[in-house]
Design a protein around this motif. Structure first.
Motif, short mmCIF file in Angstrom:
data_model
loop_
_atom_site.label_atom_id
_atom_site.label_comp_id
_atom_site.label_asym_id
_atom_site.label_seq_id
_atom_site.Cartn_x
_atom_site.Cartn_y
_atom_site.Cartn_z
N THR A 108 29.16 46.06 35.00
CA THR A 108 30.20 46.18 33.96
C THR A 108 31.61 46.30 34.52
O THR A 108 32.57 45.96 33.84
N LEU A 109 31.74 46.81 35.75
CA LEU A 109 33.05 46.92 36.38
C LEU A 109 33.11 46.07 37.64
O LEU A 109 32.10 45.88 38.32
N GLN A 110 34.29 45.57 37.94
CA GLN A 110 34.47 44.79 39.16
C GLN A 110 34.82 45.72 40.32
O GLN A 110 35.00 46.93 40.13
N ARG A 111 34.88 45.17 41.50
CA ARG A 111 35.09 45.99 42.70
C ARG A 111 36.34 46.84 42.63
O ARG A 111 36.40 47.94 43.17
N ASP A 112 37.39 46.34 41.97
CA ASP A 112 38.65 47.08 41.89
C ASP A 112 38.65 48.10 40.74
O ASP A 112 39.66 48.75 40.48
N GLY A 113 37.50 48.22 40.05
CA GLY A 113 37.40 49.19 38.97
C GLY A 113 37.78 48.65 37.60
O GLY A 113 37.68 49.36 36.60
N SER A 114 38.23 47.41 37.56
CA SER A 114 38.60 46.80 36.27
C SER A 114 37.35 46.32 35.54
O SER A 114 36.30 46.11 36.14
N ILE A 115 37.49 46.14 34.23
CA ILE A 115 36.35 45.72 33.40
C ILE A 115 35.97 44.28 33.73
O ILE A 115 36.82 43.41 33.91
N ASN A 116 34.65 44.05 33.84
CA ASN A 116 34.13 42.70 34.04
C ASN A 116 33.90 42.10 32.64
O ASN A 116 32.89 42.41 32.00
N PRO A 117 34.81 41.26 32.15
CA PRO A 117 34.71 40.78 30.76
C PRO A 117 33.46 39.95 30.49
O PRO A 117 32.88 40.03 29.40
N ILE A 118 33.01 39.18 31.47
CA ILE A 118 31.82 38.35 31.28
C ILE A 118 30.59 39.23 31.11
O ILE A 118 29.77 39.03 30.21
N ALA A 119 30.46 40.24 31.97
CA ALA A 119 29.31 41.16 31.89
C ALA A 119 29.32 41.90 30.56
O ALA A 119 28.28 42.04 29.91
#
Length: 207
Positions: A108-119
């Motif tokens: 749900t989150l990307q490596r930088d802590g931002s939201i993964n919109p696709i997930a």
């Protein structure tokens, strides 16, 4: 090395979650994650979050400790209730904790802590499908029961049937564990959904 926890669930006492846990441990090792806690339970995914002891403990733990990631085997392990499933994702996201779904390879989150919109989008759709599947299963079961009854069949225990103490202990292992902790009958009933009468029998059995 980032801290992570494992959450695994099966629906019935006859099932086990060993495979889920083993695969998630292996995944964590491959990605250099430190597993700091594991939460497992045997309870229906249709139960509300506040009725699921291990789930509630897991959510409290990850927000009180330096946990970056929750690992689960598949979406339905979190919940078969779409609203609860999405609320848990939102709750973890608010606390900057990523939820990893092993079966789908989604986080749900990307490596930088931002939201993964696709997930987030895909998991939202999967959550709706899980609830739809739950509804279809219930509908098929009800249809099967009605057909059985209409043909003279009887649903329920046979007259005089009584479970043995060993069967009761196996089926209600989680309830017994809570009772042994000194938790009140009323609170155990809220957590497990088991009737008060059954809980009284269990308490007498283990006292």
């Amino acid at each position: 090395m980032e801290n992570a926890v494992i959450y695994a669930r099966v629906s019935t006492q006859g099932q086990d979650y060993d495979r889920q846990v083993e695969e998630l441990r292996a995944y964590a090792q491959r990605n250099d994650y430190q597993i700091v806690a594991e939460f497992t339970e045997k309870i229906s995914g249709a139960k509300k979050v506040d009725e699921r002891n291990a789930m509630s403990e897991m959510l409290d733990y990850v927000t009180s400790n330096d946990v970056k990631r929750v690992l689960v085997y598949e979406c339905s392990r979190i919940s078969r209730r779409a609203a609860d499933f999405l609320n848990i994702i939102d709750y973890l996201t608010e606390h900057k904790i990523s939820l990893y779904i092993h079966q789908n390879g989604l986080e749900t989150l990307q490596r930088d802590g931002s939201i993964n919109p696709i997930a987030q989008l895909v998991l939202g759709i999967i959550g709706q499908f899980n609830q739809m599947e739950r509804g279809l299963i219930r509908s098929r079961m009800e249809s099967g029961y009605n057909h059985y009854r209409s043909n003279g069949g009887k649903v329920g225990r046979k007259v005089g049937y009584k479970k043995s103490d060993e069967q009761m202990k196996e089926e209600y292992a989680e309830e017994i564990r809570l009772l042994k902790k000194g938790i009140s009958l009323r609170n155990v009933q809220k957590i497990s959904g088991t009737s008060i009468n059954t809980l009284r029998k269990l308490k007498e059995m283990v006292s």
